[in-house]
Design a protein around this motif. Sequence first.
Motif, PDB file in Angstrom:
ATOM      1  N   ALA A   1     -26.554  59.818 -17.040  1.00  0.00           N
ATOM      2  CA  ALA A   1     -25.078  59.290 -17.257  1.00  0.00           C
ATOM      3  C   ALA A   1     -24.746  59.329 -18.652  1.00  0.00           C
ATOM      4  N   HIS A   2     -25.760  58.688 -19.356  1.00  0.00           N
ATOM      5  CA  HIS A   2     -25.381  58.909 -20.842  1.00  0.00           C
ATOM      6  C   HIS A   2     -25.304  60.105 -21.300  1.00  0.00           C
TER       7      HIS A   2
ATOM      8  N   LYS B   1     -21.937  61.411 -20.475  1.00  0.00           N
ATOM      9  CA  LYS B   1     -20.705  61.064 -21.086  1.00  0.00           C
ATOM     10  C   LYS B   1     -20.586  61.753 -22.650  1.00  0.00           C
ATOM     11  N   ASN B   2     -21.874  61.989 -23.182  1.00  0.00           N
ATOM     12  CA  ASN B   2     -21.862  62.293 -24.214  1.00  0.00           C
ATOM     13  C   ASN B   2     -21.313  63.790 -24.311  1.00  0.00           C
TER      14      ASN B   2
ATOM     15  N   LEU C   1     -19.355  64.959 -22.355  1.00  0.00           N
ATOM     16  CA  LEU C   1     -17.674  65.031 -22.188  1.00  0.00           C
ATOM     17  C   LEU C   1     -16.995  64.555 -23.487  1.00  0.00           C
ATOM     18  N   ALA C   2     -17.742  63.622 -24.190  1.00  0.00           N
ATOM     19  CA  ALA C   2     -17.260  63.332 -25.294  1.00  0.00           C
ATOM     20  C   ALA C   2     -17.197  64.469 -26.531  1.00  0.00           C
ATOM     21  N   VAL C   3     -18.276  65.266 -26.278  1.00  0.00           N
ATOM     22  CA  VAL C   3     -18.200  66.365 -27.190  1.00  0.00           C
ATOM     23  C   VAL C   3     -17.266  67.582 -26.510  1.00  0.00           C
TER      24      VAL C   3
ATOM     25  N   GLN D   1     -14.507  66.809 -25.258  1.00  0.00           N
ATOM     26  CA  GLN D   1     -13.131  66.199 -25.613  1.00  0.00           C
ATOM     27  C   GLN D   1     -12.873  66.485 -26.963  1.00  0.00           C
ATOM     28  N   SER D   2     -13.910  66.512 -27.744  1.00  0.00           N
ATOM     29  CA  SER D   2     -13.678  66.578 -29.214  1.00  0.00           C
ATOM     30  C   SER D   2     -13.399  68.104 -29.540  1.00  0.00           C
ATOM     31  N   VAL D   3     -14.220  68.924 -29.020  1.00  0.00           N
ATOM     32  CA  VAL D   3     -13.991  70.313 -29.015  1.00  0.00           C
ATOM     33  C   VAL D   3     -12.618  71.004 -28.495  1.00  0.00           C
TER      34      VAL D   3
ATOM     35  N   GLN E   1      -9.957  68.963 -28.476  1.00  0.00           N
ATOM     36  CA  GLN E   1      -8.914  68.298 -29.209  1.00  0.00           C
ATOM     37  C   GLN E   1      -8.832  69.101 -30.359  1.00  0.00           C
TER      38      GLN E   1
ATOM     39  N   LEU F   1     -26.182  71.980 -27.868  1.00  0.00           N
ATOM     40  CA  LEU F   1     -24.647  72.141 -27.741  1.00  0.00           C
ATOM     41  C   LEU F   1     -24.105  72.868 -28.959  1.00  0.00           C
TER      42      LEU F   1
ATOM     43  N   PHE G   1     -19.567  66.654 -33.421  1.00  0.00           N
ATOM     44  CA  PHE G   1     -18.420  66.959 -32.838  1.00  0.00           C
ATOM     45  C   PHE G   1     -17.389  66.024 -32.735  1.00  0.00           C
ATOM     46  N   VAL G   2     -17.791  64.889 -32.263  1.00  0.00           N
ATOM     47  CA  VAL G   2     -17.118  63.677 -31.860  1.00  0.00           C
ATOM     48  C   VAL G   2     -16.603  63.059 -33.321  1.00  0.00           C
TER      49      VAL G   2
ATOM     50  N   ASP H   1     -14.081  65.168 -35.069  1.00  0.00           N
ATOM     51  CA  ASP H   1     -12.732  65.071 -34.205  1.00  0.00           C
ATOM     52  C   ASP H   1     -11.859  63.591 -34.631  1.00  0.00           C
TER      53      ASP H   1
ATOM     54  N   GLY I   1     -21.661  55.484 -24.762  1.00  0.00           N
ATOM     55  CA  GLY I   1     -21.620  56.145 -23.179  1.00  0.00           C
ATOM     56  C   GLY I   1     -22.778  55.868 -22.317  1.00  0.00           C
ATOM     57  N   ASN I   2     -23.603  54.966 -22.735  1.00  0.00           N
ATOM     58  CA  ASN I   2     -24.693  54.521 -21.881  1.00  0.00           C
ATOM     59  C   ASN I   2     -24.278  53.614 -20.736  1.00  0.00           C
TER      60      ASN I   2
ATOM     61  N   LYS J   1     -17.521  55.118 -23.421  1.00  0.00           N
ATOM     62  CA  LYS J   1     -17.333  56.691 -23.935  1.00  0.00           C
ATOM     63  C   LYS J   1     -16.973  57.372 -22.428  1.00  0.00           C
ATOM     64  N   PRO J   2     -16.432  58.450 -22.323  1.00  0.00           N
ATOM     65  CA  PRO J   2     -15.545  58.982 -23.438  1.00  0.00           C
ATOM     66  C   PRO J   2     -14.002  58.304 -23.405  1.00  0.00           C
TER      67      PRO J   2
ATOM     68  N   HIS K   1      -8.642  59.177 -27.251  1.00  0.00           N
ATOM     69  CA  HIS K   1      -8.688  59.069 -28.845  1.00  0.00           C
ATOM     70  C   HIS K   1      -7.160  58.329 -29.438  1.00  0.00           C
TER      71      HIS K   1
END
Lengths: 628, 121
Positions: free
Chosen positions: A436-437, A440-441, A443-445, A447-449, A451, A524, B16-17, B20, B87-88, B105-106, B109
């Motif tokens: 899950a972590h 989500k990580n 997804l966060a990456v 999201q950032s890529v 944006q 990644l 990356f995050v 951003d 995210g955990n 997370k996420p 922003h």
Amino acid sequence: MSLPPEMFPRAGDGKPLFGDHYWRQGEARAPVGIAANPDRIDEDDYKLLADNLPTLCWIANPDGYITWYNRRWHEYCGTTPVEMEGWGWQSVHDPAVLPSVIDRWTASIATGQPFEMVFPLRGADGTFRPFLTRILPVHDRDGQLRRWIGNNVDISQQVAVEQELRLSQQKLEEANRALAEREAFLSRVFASSTDCIKVLDLEGNLTFMSDGGQTVMEVEDFDAIAGCPWPAFWEGDGNEQAREAVEAARQGEARSFVGQADTMKGTRKWWHVAVSPINGPDGKPDRILSVSRDITDLRQSEAERDRFVRLAENSRDFVAMGDVDGRAFYLNDAGRALVGLGDADIAEHHLADFFAPEEVARIEEEIIPAVDRDGFWSGETNFRNFATDELIPVLYSVFPITDANGDPIGYGTVTRDFRDVKRAEEDLHFLNEELAHRLKNVLAVVQSVAQQTLRNAADTQTAGQKLGARLVALGAATDVLTGGSWRSANLHELARRALAPHGDIGERIKIEGPEVTIKPQVALALSLAFHELATNAAKYGALSGDEGSVRLYWEMVMDGEEDRFELVWRETGGPPVTVPERRGFGSALIERSLSAYFRGKAETDYRPDGLVFTLRSTASAALAENRN
Amino acid sequence: MEVVTKTILIVEDEAFVRFDLVDLFEQSGWRVFDADNADHAIAILDRHKDIRVVLTDVQMPGSMDGLKLAHYIRNRFPPTALFITSGNKRLRSDDLPERATFLPKPFDHYRLLNRIEATVN
């Protein structure tokens, strides 16, 4: 055998009246005035003789009319001559017998035939005694019947002796019958017993075997084995034990043993044998009794039961039994090992002692009521280790144990060590959390890529294309990461997957380098970098025409203090390269992100003959630790 | 002095995050510092006392994770506005220092930006 004296008939003065006693002790009486002259017998002498005869006698006329009785008659009967004259004798007869006496007597009178009969006559004391009566006819010289002479002899003593004899004969017969019955019963007992009952002589040779014994031993002809030494029927240990038992019996001691022997037809059976001495009249062993019981079936059921015991003993599960009060009385080896009891005595432990302290209340409140209600309880709980007090997660299952009648004996449990399962559960839980972590990580990456792509794109169409291609590269990286359980990624595979959409691998794109796995954290970024490099090469560089090619290679450099990792992207054969006036977001992304992720240096050299991109970092920052 | 009040430290190991977020806040007129681990973050905080807002991820390599860093900052620089992201799992509020905001997370922003700006103003 004689009558006891008190039973002799006696007169009023106490003197015995008649019979044997009278005969011996009675006194003859001579009428006064008769001179005893032994040379001459006259009429008086006859009367004297008749009166003193030890029997009763009388004389009757031919028609049966009795005219005279001797003195003995009157003394015995207590009668007078007047009372008795003629047919007066009937008054001293037993009325029950009298009619037959009269019949016989009248018949004799009618025919003139002698008369003989035994009938009772009442004495002066009122007692009837049996008399043997003989009546003879007396004829004159012409053959004319002149008189009847009767004689009555007291035979009460003979009758008594006869009766006694008959009685003792009867008793003897009864005793014999009883003995025969007893014998017959004993032999029926022997015959009906399914035990093999044998009698041996003191040497141990067979002399007798019961019928039932011959059946179980499958003996068809006992004579064929009679006299054979009995121990010889036993094999192995049994033979030795049989010999010892015979020897012990000879010494007066009883022995028993269990052994194997074949029947006469060769059926192998197990026997329980009891051997004991049979004492003779002198109290010393005379013969030997051997009783063998066929216990083959019992042995089989024992063997079967033994298999169940082995089942419990060999089980890897904790198998235990306790009595109705919860006191343990059986625990298998696996159970002992699980709770650290070793060879300790379990009898002192109660059900509750096996549980972790915080679980003890549950036994009374939840588990035992459920067992009583539902017949079992099963669930996860914690045992404790007696030696270390360590908690042991178990899958506990408990049920009542009843005997053959359904009465409760106690409780049984088959309990599984759940430590591995719990660990696996925890691992799985941890993996889920981790997944899950990571998700989500990612997804966060993404999201950032996304944006940054949008933020730096000239228009939405370009942004969409670039974003789509970048997401494909990220997707390829996640494939490789999943293959390595997100612990590592094979660099060859990562490169192939990221570059395959841009050209034929091995032809225009060559990948060279040792087999290494890189850290999941950098996979990644590296995948995205390969994508950007290839995209730029296709747009401006070596892959833009028909000739150029790209060589991607990496190596481990082992000099100095720390191993280093170096990766190079070299383009050749493309159009002449010029340093771009404005760096695109993609190029910036590559250098900036790789430098950050690898904690190293990423730089692009715009050489005229071809672009060269170089990434340098420590090996530890780039490569996954060897997880062997 | 508006430039000075709008200073933020972004602590995030995922580059990356981090990039951003740095870009986002810079474009919104913030002065942005960034760090990829707690030690680096503390060094920056020591040098730049004007940092009023810290946004930190929980999971980070190094001796101190984001949560410990947040507690450290709450004690060492009490007025700092703290935003903690992970995210955990959803952290228990007991684990968080006082006056800290948790963001799973996420996160969006732009909403984060609005929220932080509202806090500062």
